[in-house]
Design an enzyme around this catalytic site. Structure first.
Site, PDB file in Angstrom:
ATOM      1  N   ASN A  57       0.861  -1.193   0.000  1.00 20.16           N
ATOM      2  CA  ASN A  57       0.000   0.000   0.000  1.00 20.16           C
ATOM      3  C   ASN A  57       0.893   1.238   0.000  1.00 20.16           C
ATOM      4  O   ASN A  57       1.488   1.575   1.012  1.00 20.16           O
ATOM      5  CB  ASN A  57      -0.881  -0.050   1.258  1.00 20.16           C
ATOM      6  CG  ASN A  57      -1.668   1.229   1.470  1.00 20.16           C
ATOM      7  OD1 ASN A  57      -1.786   2.060   0.572  1.00 20.16           O
ATOM      8  ND2 ASN A  57      -2.216   1.385   2.676  1.00 20.16           N
ATOM      9  N   TRP A  58       0.971   1.881  -1.156  1.00 16.70           N
ATOM     10  CA  TRP A  58       1.893   3.017  -1.279  1.00 16.70           C
ATOM     11  C   TRP A  58       1.338   4.283  -0.639  1.00 16.70           C
ATOM     12  O   TRP A  58       2.058   5.274  -0.517  1.00 16.70           O
ATOM     13  CB  TRP A  58       2.193   3.291  -2.762  1.00 16.70           C
ATOM     14  CG  TRP A  58       2.886   2.179  -3.492  1.00 16.70           C
ATOM     15  CD1 TRP A  58       3.224   0.940  -2.990  1.00 16.70           C
ATOM     16  CD2 TRP A  58       3.330   2.194  -4.843  1.00 16.70           C
ATOM     17  NE1 TRP A  58       3.844   0.196  -3.960  1.00 16.70           N
ATOM     18  CE2 TRP A  58       3.921   0.948  -5.107  1.00 16.70           C
ATOM     19  CE3 TRP A  58       3.280   3.150  -5.871  1.00 16.70           C
ATOM     20  CZ2 TRP A  58       4.462   0.633  -6.362  1.00 16.70           C
ATOM     21  CZ3 TRP A  58       3.812   2.830  -7.111  1.00 16.70           C
ATOM     22  CH2 TRP A  58       4.400   1.580  -7.350  1.00 16.70           C
ATOM     23  N   LYS A  59       0.057   4.282  -0.309  1.00 19.60           N
ATOM     24  CA  LYS A  59      -0.596   5.477   0.273  1.00 19.60           C
ATOM     25  C   LYS A  59      -0.387   6.674  -0.667  1.00 19.60           C
ATOM     26  O   LYS A  59      -0.340   6.487  -1.876  1.00 19.60           O
ATOM     27  CB  LYS A  59      -0.082   5.729   1.688  1.00 19.60           C
ATOM     28  CG  LYS A  59      -0.200   4.475   2.556  1.00 19.60           C
ATOM     29  CD  LYS A  59       0.024   4.705   4.013  1.00 19.60           C
ATOM     30  CE  LYS A  59      -0.082   3.377   4.742  1.00 19.60           C
ATOM     31  NZ  LYS A  59       0.035   3.510   6.202  1.00 19.60           N
ATOM     32  N   HIS A  80      -9.334   1.099   5.232  1.00 23.10           N
ATOM     33  CA  HIS A  80      -8.035   1.302   5.896  1.00 23.10           C
ATOM     34  C   HIS A  80      -8.244   2.242   7.090  1.00 23.10           C
ATOM     35  O   HIS A  80      -9.072   3.151   7.038  1.00 23.10           O
ATOM     36  CB  HIS A  80      -7.036   1.897   4.907  1.00 23.10           C
ATOM     37  CG  HIS A  80      -5.642   1.917   5.443  1.00 23.10           C
ATOM     38  ND1 HIS A  80      -5.222   2.871   6.340  1.00 23.10           N
ATOM     39  CD2 HIS A  80      -4.593   1.084   5.254  1.00 23.10           C
ATOM     40  CE1 HIS A  80      -3.963   2.619   6.678  1.00 23.10           C
ATOM     41  NE2 HIS A  80      -3.557   1.536   6.026  1.00 23.10           N
ATOM     42  N   GLU A 115      -6.687   4.690   8.093  1.00 23.78           N
ATOM     43  CA  GLU A 115      -6.541   6.121   7.783  1.00 23.78           C
ATOM     44  C   GLU A 115      -7.821   6.667   7.167  1.00 23.78           C
ATOM     45  O   GLU A 115      -8.172   7.828   7.349  1.00 23.78           O
ATOM     46  CB  GLU A 115      -5.326   6.321   6.856  1.00 23.78           C
ATOM     47  CG  GLU A 115      -4.023   6.112   7.622  1.00 23.78           C
ATOM     48  CD  GLU A 115      -2.862   5.592   6.799  1.00 23.78           C
ATOM     49  OE1 GLU A 115      -2.891   5.673   5.563  1.00 23.78           O
ATOM     50  OE2 GLU A 115      -1.899   5.072   7.425  1.00 23.78           O
ATOM     51  N   GLU A 162      -4.918  -4.792  10.853  1.00 19.56           N
ATOM     52  CA  GLU A 162      -3.871  -3.786  10.993  1.00 19.56           C
ATOM     53  C   GLU A 162      -4.086  -3.008  12.289  1.00 19.56           C
ATOM     54  O   GLU A 162      -4.860  -2.042  12.309  1.00 19.56           O
ATOM     55  CB  GLU A 162      -3.917  -2.804   9.821  1.00 19.56           C
ATOM     56  CG  GLU A 162      -3.707  -3.464   8.475  1.00 19.56           C
ATOM     57  CD  GLU A 162      -3.202  -2.458   7.456  1.00 19.56           C
ATOM     58  OE1 GLU A 162      -2.107  -2.661   6.928  1.00 19.56           O
ATOM     59  OE2 GLU A 162      -3.890  -1.455   7.210  1.00 19.56           O
ATOM     60  N   GLY A 178       2.915   2.469  10.626  1.00 23.07           N
ATOM     61  CA  GLY A 178       3.834   3.583  10.419  1.00 23.07           C
ATOM     62  C   GLY A 178       4.605   3.975  11.662  1.00 23.07           C
ATOM     63  O   GLY A 178       5.266   5.009  11.685  1.00 23.07           O
ATOM     64  N   SER A 232       3.863  -1.962  10.177  1.00 22.25           N
ATOM     65  CA  SER A 232       5.330  -2.026  10.288  1.00 22.25           C
ATOM     66  C   SER A 232       5.899  -3.396   9.906  1.00 22.25           C
ATOM     67  O   SER A 232       6.835  -3.879  10.542  1.00 22.25           O
ATOM     68  CB  SER A 232       5.788  -1.601  11.689  1.00 22.25           C
ATOM     69  OG  SER A 232       5.396  -0.266  11.935  1.00 22.25           O
ATOM     70  N   GLY A 264       2.971  -1.040   4.233  1.00 19.61           N
ATOM     71  CA  GLY A 264       2.991   0.379   3.880  1.00 19.61           C
ATOM     72  C   GLY A 264       4.403   0.823   3.553  1.00 19.61           C
ATOM     73  O   GLY A 264       4.904   0.613   2.444  1.00 19.61           O
ATOM     74  N   GLY A 265       5.076   1.426   4.537  1.00 19.80           N
ATOM     75  CA  GLY A 265       6.401   2.029   4.336  1.00 19.80           C
ATOM     76  C   GLY A 265       7.387   1.156   3.582  1.00 19.80           C
ATOM     77  O   GLY A 265       8.043   1.620   2.644  1.00 19.80           O
TER      78      GLY A 265
HETATM   79  P1  PGA Z   1       3.148   0.434   7.557  1.00 20.83           P
HETATM   80  O1  PGA Z   1       1.650   0.638   6.989  1.00 20.83           O
HETATM   81  O2  PGA Z   1       3.674  -0.847   6.972  1.00 20.83           O
HETATM   82  O3  PGA Z   1       3.887   1.639   7.079  1.00 20.83           O
HETATM   83  O4  PGA Z   1       3.031   0.372   9.042  1.00 20.83           O
HETATM   84  C1  PGA Z   1       0.774  -0.461   6.859  1.00 20.83           C
HETATM   85  C2  PGA Z   1      -0.541   0.014   6.286  1.00 20.83           C
HETATM   86  O5  PGA Z   1      -1.013   1.083   6.664  1.00 20.83           O
HETATM   87  O6  PGA Z   1      -1.153  -0.675   5.438  1.00 20.83           O
END
Ligand code: PGA
Length: 254
Positions: free
Chosen positions: A9-11, A98, A100, A170, A176, A216, A237-238
């Site tokens: 997930n590149w956001k 998600h 967010e 998650e 993050g 993470s 994500g990251g």
């Molecule tokens: P992260 O994000 O790996 O940067 O913690 C995961 C996500 O939000 O899908």
């Protein structure tokens, strides 16, 4: 057999040029290095979807997903993208709910149920996210909350529909932050989710659904997370913004 999945997930990251570069690096490495039974999913920002889809089109085992969609098929919803539009662009997966989006865009259980319907109606796979904030876990409310999120978003579906959904657990406190859930914490929640599915549908269906862990995930923890019996992969994500790290994560299934 449940699918093994590494989804990135590149956001809201990467310009189109950076995204194309990242996608081509992942495609090149993953084609050679990742086991054929692992599904690798790239989930870039909307404007990149068709270009990246063209890039991966002929590559077995590599797919493209969107980060969100609107619940209506079309209409006067300025700035939104429907599941129908995504499907017409050849997209296979859509992330729904998600944390967010739940937090910053106030997405409710009812809304997420409607979005899930739209994705399934257009023959794509929803990656349905759930997970608790730290204060909920500290009060020992995490099992109930995740159960409720799943019920609200998914339990209106028929068994045949639900069997097409991928779930991503998650924990918000791990996203993050660099803090990863321990393998025990991940495994017990994934087993709980599967138990809730079995209680409300049946064991076969519960056993067939892929449940991803997110929060993470990195190359140095993915191997032990993915070795948990109820963890079927990761929503990353990251670390998905670095081709080498993401491909190493996709390689860490036993
Ligand atoms: P992260 O994000 O790996 O940067 O913690 C995961 C996500 O939000 O899908």
């Amino acid at each position: 057999m449940r699918k093994k999945i590494a989804a990135g997930n590149w956001k809201m990251n990467t310009t189109l040029q950076e995204g194309m570069q990242l996608a081509s690096e992942v495609v090149n490495m993953a084609s050679d290095e990742v086991k054929s039974e692992v599904q690798v999913i790239l989930i870039p920002p909307f404007p990149h979807l068709t270009s990246i889809n063209k890039l991966v089109e002929s590559k077995n085992g590599i797919y493209v997903g969107a980060q969100n969609c609107h619940q209506e098929a079309s209409g006067a919803f300025t700035g939104e993208v429907s599941a129908e539009i995504l499907a017409s662009s050849g997209i296979d997966f859509v992330v729904i709910g998600h944390s967010e989006r739940r937090e910053y865009f106030s997405e409710s259980g009812d809304l997420l149920a409607a979005k899930t319907n739209a994705v399934l109606k257009n023959r794509m796979t929803p990656i349905f996210c759930c997970g608790e904030k730290l204060e909920v876990r500290e009060q020992n409310g995490h099992f109930d909350l995740v159960g409720t999120q799943i019920k609200e978003g998914l339990f209106h579906l028929t068994a045949a529909e639900l069997s097409k959904v991928v779930i991503a657990y998650e924990p918000v406190w791990a996203i993050g932050t660099g803090v990863t859930a321990s393998t025990d914490q991940a495994q017990e929640m994934h087993a709980h989710i599967r138990q809730v599915l079995a209680e409300n549908y049946d064991q076969d269906l519960a056993d067939g659904i892929s449940i991803l862990y997110g929060g993470s995930v990195k190359p140095d923890n993915s191997r032990e997370l993915f070795a948990c019996p109820d963890v079927d992969g990761g929503l990353v994500g990251g670390a998905s913004l670095k081709s080498r790290d993401f491909v190493d994560i996709a390689k860490s299934f036993q």
